[in-house]
Structure formats: C-alpha cells, structure tokens
Enzyme design. Structure first.
Site, PDB file in Angstrom:
ATOM      1  N   SER A  74      28.515 -21.554  -8.342  1.00  0.00           N
ATOM      2  CA  SER A  74      28.022 -22.705  -7.600  1.00  0.00           C
ATOM      3  C   SER A  74      27.541 -22.195  -6.252  1.00  0.00           C
ATOM      4  O   SER A  74      28.252 -21.441  -5.588  1.00  0.00           O
ATOM      5  CB  SER A  74      29.153 -23.715  -7.377  1.00  0.00           C
TER       6      SER A  74
ATOM      7  N   HIS B 206      24.694 -22.723 -11.122  1.00  0.00           N
ATOM      8  CA  HIS B 206      25.208 -24.101 -11.144  1.00  0.00           C
ATOM      9  C   HIS B 206      24.797 -24.762  -9.835  1.00  0.00           C
ATOM     10  O   HIS B 206      25.279 -24.396  -8.765  1.00  0.00           O
ATOM     11  CB  HIS B 206      26.740 -24.063 -11.281  1.00  0.00           C
TER      12      HIS B 206
ATOM     13  N   ASP C  65      24.858 -27.762  -7.493  1.00  0.00           N
ATOM     14  CA  ASP C  65      25.608 -28.993  -7.208  1.00  0.00           C
ATOM     15  C   ASP C  65      24.749 -29.960  -6.408  1.00  0.00           C
ATOM     16  O   ASP C  65      24.504 -29.748  -5.219  1.00  0.00           O
ATOM     17  CB  ASP C  65      26.889 -28.645  -6.422  1.00  0.00           C
TER      18      ASP C  65
ATOM     19  N   MET D 148      24.289 -33.572  -4.830  1.00  0.00           N
ATOM     20  CA  MET D 148      25.131 -34.680  -4.365  1.00  0.00           C
ATOM     21  C   MET D 148      24.276 -35.682  -3.588  1.00  0.00           C
ATOM     22  O   MET D 148      23.453 -35.286  -2.759  1.00  0.00           O
ATOM     23  CB  MET D 148      26.254 -34.137  -3.468  1.00  0.00           C
TER      24      MET D 148
ATOM     25  N   HIS E 187      24.017 -30.023 -11.747  1.00  0.00           N
ATOM     26  CA  HIS E 187      25.212 -30.876 -11.869  1.00  0.00           C
ATOM     27  C   HIS E 187      24.955 -32.076 -10.982  1.00  0.00           C
ATOM     28  O   HIS E 187      25.112 -32.005  -9.765  1.00  0.00           O
ATOM     29  CB  HIS E 187      26.458 -30.095 -11.426  1.00  0.00           C
TER      30      HIS E 187
ATOM     31  N   MET F 118      25.772 -35.086  -9.270  1.00  0.00           N
ATOM     32  CA  MET F 118      26.801 -35.984  -8.770  1.00  0.00           C
ATOM     33  C   MET F 118      26.066 -37.104  -8.051  1.00  0.00           C
ATOM     34  O   MET F 118      26.039 -37.204  -6.826  1.00  0.00           O
ATOM     35  CB  MET F 118      27.770 -35.221  -7.849  1.00  0.00           C
TER      36      MET F 118
ATOM     37  N   MET G 211      35.837 -31.610 -14.932  1.00  0.00           N
ATOM     38  CA  MET G 211      36.091 -31.399 -13.506  1.00  0.00           C
ATOM     39  C   MET G 211      37.591 -31.238 -13.272  1.00  0.00           C
ATOM     40  O   MET G 211      38.379 -32.104 -13.668  1.00  0.00           O
ATOM     41  CB  MET G 211      35.580 -32.591 -12.684  1.00  0.00           C
TER      42      MET G 211
ATOM     43  N   ASP H 201      34.974 -26.899 -14.056  1.00  0.00           N
ATOM     44  CA  ASP H 201      34.382 -26.849 -12.721  1.00  0.00           C
ATOM     45  C   ASP H 201      35.397 -27.336 -11.685  1.00  0.00           C
ATOM     46  O   ASP H 201      35.795 -28.496 -11.705  1.00  0.00           O
ATOM     47  CB  ASP H 201      33.138 -27.756 -12.703  1.00  0.00           C
TER      48      ASP H 201
HETATM   49  C1  DX5 Z   1      32.412 -29.935  -6.672  1.00  0.00           C
HETATM   50  C2  DX5 Z   1      31.361 -29.132  -7.446  1.00  0.00           C
HETATM   51  C3  DX5 Z   1      31.898 -27.814  -7.910  1.00  0.00           C
HETATM   52  C4  DX5 Z   1      32.350 -26.963  -6.730  1.00  0.00           C
HETATM   53  C5  DX5 Z   1      33.041 -25.730  -7.234  1.00  0.00           C
HETATM   54  O1  DX5 Z   1      31.942 -31.231  -6.465  1.00  0.00           O
HETATM   55  O2  DX5 Z   1      30.934 -29.832  -8.585  1.00  0.00           O
HETATM   56  O3  DX5 Z   1      30.896 -27.123  -8.661  1.00  0.00           O
HETATM   57  O4  DX5 Z   1      31.239 -26.587  -5.960  1.00  0.00           O
HETATM   58  O5  DX5 Z   1      33.502 -25.073  -6.089  1.00  0.00           O
HETATM   59  P1  DX5 Z   1      34.965 -24.392  -6.120  1.00  0.00           P
HETATM   60  O6  DX5 Z   1      34.849 -23.296  -7.163  1.00  0.00           O
HETATM   61  O7  DX5 Z   1      35.116 -23.859  -4.722  1.00  0.00           O
HETATM   62  O8  DX5 Z   1      35.919 -25.469  -6.496  1.00  0.00           O
HETATM   63 ZN    ZN Z   2      29.638 -28.618  -9.908  1.00  0.00          ZN
END
Ligand code: DX5
Ligand code: ZN
Length: 221
Positions: free
Chosen positions: A9, A34, A36, A38, A67, A69, A138, A176
């Site tokens: 990530s 990956h 992320d 948001m 991913h 979110m 998750m 994740d």
């Molecule tokens: C959290 C993300 C994860 C996160 C993982 O919302 O979806 O992908 O970045 O980071 P670590 O490995 O630090 O938990």
């Molecule tokens: Zn993620």
C-alpha cells in the site's frame, strides 16, 4: 509452500515522491500495487483519485488494484479502469446495490473485488461470490495505515473460503491491515494468498526491499 502475493500500500510512502516510491516498490519485487482510495465520507480520510493513478500508470509495469474506500463508488468505476487499474475493489458496506456494482466492474473489463470491514460477516457476500475474483478481508477499520492488526478477524478468511467452496466458486482472499512479520503467518495459514502491506514496509530498518523479502519468507505457508 504456496506463493503469496505481496501488494504494497502506498499509504505509508512519502506521497511527495510518489512515482519514485512506486519505482522502489516495483524494484523490490512487489507483485501488485494496492492503491488506497479514500473519499473522506466512507472513511474519515482523503487520499488520491483516478488522475493520480493515471499519472502513475505509465511509470510502472505492476498491476494496479484500486481499493475504493468510497461511498457509492458506481460513478467512479470507469475512471479507475480507464486510469489503468486491473482490479477494482469496492466495499460491501458502501454499495447500495452491490450485485450490480460488481457486475459493472466486470463489464468494464477489470477484475472485481469486494472488501469486508471487520464487523461485516462473510455471509454478507454469499450472493455475489460468482461476481468476484477477490475478497479483501480488512483486519483494521479502514482509513489509516499503521493501525493494530485485528487478529480476531482472521477466521473470516476461512469462512469466506468455505462459502466460496460450497458455492463452487474459487476466489482469492487478500488480507489488508496491520500485516507484518508477526501477523502474516496466521493469515496465510487461514488461507489468504495475498496480503496488503503498508506501514510494515516503511518502518523496517532494512528498508522496503528487506521488508518485502522477510514478509514473503514469513508468508510461506
Ligand atoms: C487502510 C488501508 C490499508 C492500509 C494498510 O484503510 O485499506 O491498505 O493502508 O496499511 P497497514 O499495512 O499499515 O495497516
Ligand atoms: Zn487498502
């Protein structure tokens, strides 16, 4: 031993040097990036959108998985596929019509993934298993990197695999959240064949290359 995919990530990277950081991850042998995404509504944080992904696309040969979110992501699915994501993962909790959303991802030509927050039961995706290539379990509440791994959620990996097995479907389960040397083993033994790693890569004293190598070693089931 089984091969487990390592999907870094970028959340823990220096986002001011994003393309350099992506190149480092690729050189370190990461299997997939990956991303992320948001939106500040589904999770209380905002990261990057399709334009940033598009600008990274021609700088890397790694497959990209978004991913999302994102609350009600339907209107953004095409943007992330056009930006170069081979896989788009939506949250079961964010989609009013999850079956249709996942079917749309496949129609767009991308692999469809569904993510489950810690509180969401495996049974919630029972009727969409035929539509997904990936289930993202998750083991943190989404929104931030560096959170504590919720080991109590790991059994959900096996529950998802049992559901898929009973439905005659094969899905890859990716975990994740809080993946590091000490947490990756139980996750792989539970049946995960891909892990997302964020902060554990960036806090490793030996750097990202050593971190990926050690986690890959620890992941051998
Ligand atoms: C959290 C993300 C994860 C996160 C993982 O919302 O979806 O992908 O970045 O980071 P670590 O490995 O630090 O938990
Ligand atoms: Zn993620």
């Amino acid at each position: 031993a089984v091969a487990v995919e390592i999907a870094p990530s970028i959340l823990g990277a220096d986002l001011g040097r994003l393309s350099d950081e992506v190149a480092v991850l690729e050189a370190a042998g990461a299997d997939r990036l990956h991303l992320d995404v948001m939106d500040g509504r589904f999770v209380p944080n905002i990261t990057l959108g399709p334009d940033v992904v598009a600008s990274l696309r021609d700088r890397s040969r790694m497959p990209f998985e978004a991913h999302l979110m994102v609350e009600e992501p339907d209107h953004l699915l095409g943007r992330f596929v056009e930006a170069g994501c081979q896989r788009v993962v939506v949250h079961a909790e964010a989609c009013r019509h999850l079956h249709r959303t996942l079917a749309t991802v496949a129609e767009l030509g991308a692999q469809a993934g569904v993510a489950l927050n810690p509180a969401t039961p495996a049974s919630s995706i029972q009727h969409v298993l035929k539509l997904v290539d990936l289930v993202l379990v998750m083991t943190v509440n989404p929104g931030f990197g560096g959170q504590r791994h919720l080991a109590s959620i790991v059994p959900k990996v096996g529950q998802v695999l049992d559901l898929a097995d009973r439905a005659g479907q094969s899905v890859q389960v990716e975990v994740d959240g809080g993946i590091a040397l000490d947490t990756v083993g139980p996750v792989v033994r539970a049946g995960a064949r891909a892990v997302v790693v964020g902060s554990a890569l960036y806090r490793h004293p030996g750097g990202v290359v050593a971190a990926i190598e050690e986690i890959r070693e620890a992941a051998r089931a």
